[in-house]
Design a protein around this motif. Structure first.
Motif, PDB file in Angstrom:
ATOM      1  N   ILE A  68      45.746  -0.388  36.407  1.00 51.96           N
ATOM      2  CA  ILE A  68      44.530   0.263  36.873  1.00 51.96           C
ATOM      3  C   ILE A  68      44.704   0.464  38.375  1.00 51.96           C
ATOM      4  N   THR A  69      44.671   1.696  38.785  1.00 52.03           N
ATOM      5  CA  THR A  69      44.935   2.030  40.180  1.00 52.03           C
ATOM      6  C   THR A  69      43.634   2.290  40.936  1.00 52.03           C
ATOM      7  N   ILE A  73      39.794   3.698  39.686  1.00 46.91           N
ATOM      8  CA  ILE A  73      38.505   3.141  40.100  1.00 46.91           C
ATOM      9  C   ILE A  73      37.656   4.221  40.765  1.00 46.91           C
ATOM     10  N   ASP A  74      38.300   5.042  41.610  1.00 48.57           N
ATOM     11  CA  ASP A  74      37.580   6.135  42.266  1.00 48.57           C
ATOM     12  C   ASP A  74      37.039   7.134  41.238  1.00 48.57           C
ATOM     13  N   THR A  82      36.847   6.813  33.266  1.00 44.95           N
ATOM     14  CA  THR A  82      38.266   7.140  33.386  1.00 44.95           C
ATOM     15  C   THR A  82      38.945   6.543  32.160  1.00 44.95           C
ATOM     16  N   SER A  83      40.189   6.903  31.917  1.00 43.77           N
ATOM     17  CA  SER A  83      40.870   6.339  30.750  1.00 43.77           C
ATOM     18  C   SER A  83      42.336   6.076  31.066  1.00 43.77           C
ATOM     19  N   ARG A  84      42.900   5.131  30.349  1.00 48.14           N
ATOM     20  CA  ARG A  84      44.320   4.776  30.410  1.00 48.14           C
ATOM     21  C   ARG A  84      44.748   4.495  28.982  1.00 48.14           C
ATOM     22  N   ASN A  85      46.045   4.535  28.745  1.00 47.96           N
ATOM     23  CA  ASN A  85      46.510   4.175  27.413  1.00 47.96           C
ATOM     24  C   ASN A  85      47.828   3.424  27.488  1.00 47.96           C
ATOM     25  N   LEU A  86      48.100   2.660  26.451  1.00 40.49           N
ATOM     26  CA  LEU A  86      49.358   1.955  26.275  1.00 40.49           C
ATOM     27  C   LEU A  86      49.948   2.390  24.943  1.00 40.49           C
ATOM     28  N   THR A  87      51.282   2.446  24.884  1.00 37.23           N
ATOM     29  CA  THR A  87      51.979   2.825  23.660  1.00 37.23           C
ATOM     30  C   THR A  87      52.845   1.663  23.212  1.00 37.23           C
ATOM     31  N   GLN A  96      49.098   3.845  19.759  1.00 40.30           N
ATOM     32  CA  GLN A  96      48.579   4.120  21.093  1.00 40.30           C
ATOM     33  C   GLN A  96      47.208   3.490  21.180  1.00 40.30           C
ATOM     34  N   VAL A  97      46.986   2.735  22.249  1.00 37.56           N
ATOM     35  CA  VAL A  97      45.708   2.092  22.470  1.00 37.56           C
ATOM     36  C   VAL A  97      45.088   2.740  23.700  1.00 37.56           C
ATOM     37  N   PHE A  98      43.887   3.243  23.560  1.00 40.22           N
ATOM     38  CA  PHE A  98      43.214   3.950  24.640  1.00 40.22           C
ATOM     39  C   PHE A  98      42.100   3.077  25.208  1.00 40.22           C
ATOM     40  N   PHE A  99      42.027   3.025  26.521  1.00 35.68           N
ATOM     41  CA  PHE A  99      41.000   2.270  27.216  1.00 35.68           C
ATOM     42  C   PHE A  99      40.158   3.250  28.011  1.00 35.68           C
ATOM     43  N   HIS A 100      38.870   3.245  27.755  1.00 37.22           N
ATOM     44  CA  HIS A 100      37.950   4.138  28.455  1.00 37.22           C
ATOM     45  C   HIS A 100      36.912   3.309  29.181  1.00 37.22           C
TER      46      HIS A 100
END
Length: 101
Positions: A68-69, A73-74, A82-87, A96-100
């Motif tokens: 998480i950058t 956060i901005d 915002t969202s990020r994911n891991l594979t 794939q796991v998505f984080f929102h």
């Protein structure tokens, strides 16, 4: 399975102990150390019979850090999310796991 700890409980205990013993490390070194500890703890818990005798719950891929950058956060602050994911992949599996936020 009375008397058997879950993999989650076993891993949580091992990782928590390692957090406190590695607090002097810088952030990146701590993340690398805990990633290795987490993989080893999962393997130890599974190998110790902390799950069913016939283990159908294989670990797919290794432990990953969710980065998480400041930009994330901005974006979350300005846009409300915002969202990020891991594979994760291995053993003919792909997730794939998505984080929102």
């Amino acid at each position: 399975m009375r008397g058997r700890k879950s993999v989650r409980t076993t891993v949580q205990g091992i990782v928590t102990g390692n957090i406190f013993s590695n607090l002097a490390l810088d952030r990146d070194s701590l993340a690398r150390a805990l990633t290795g500890v987490m993989d080893a703890a999962i393997g130890a818990a599974r190998g110790a019979g902390s799950t069913f005798a016939f283990n159908f719950d294989d670990q797919i891929g290794g432990t990953q850090e969710l980065h998480i950058t400041a930009i994330d956060i901005d974006r979350a602050s300005r846009n409300g999310s915002t969202s990020r994911n891991l594979t994760f992949s291995g053993d003919d599996a792909f997730y794939q796991v998505f984080f929102h936020n």
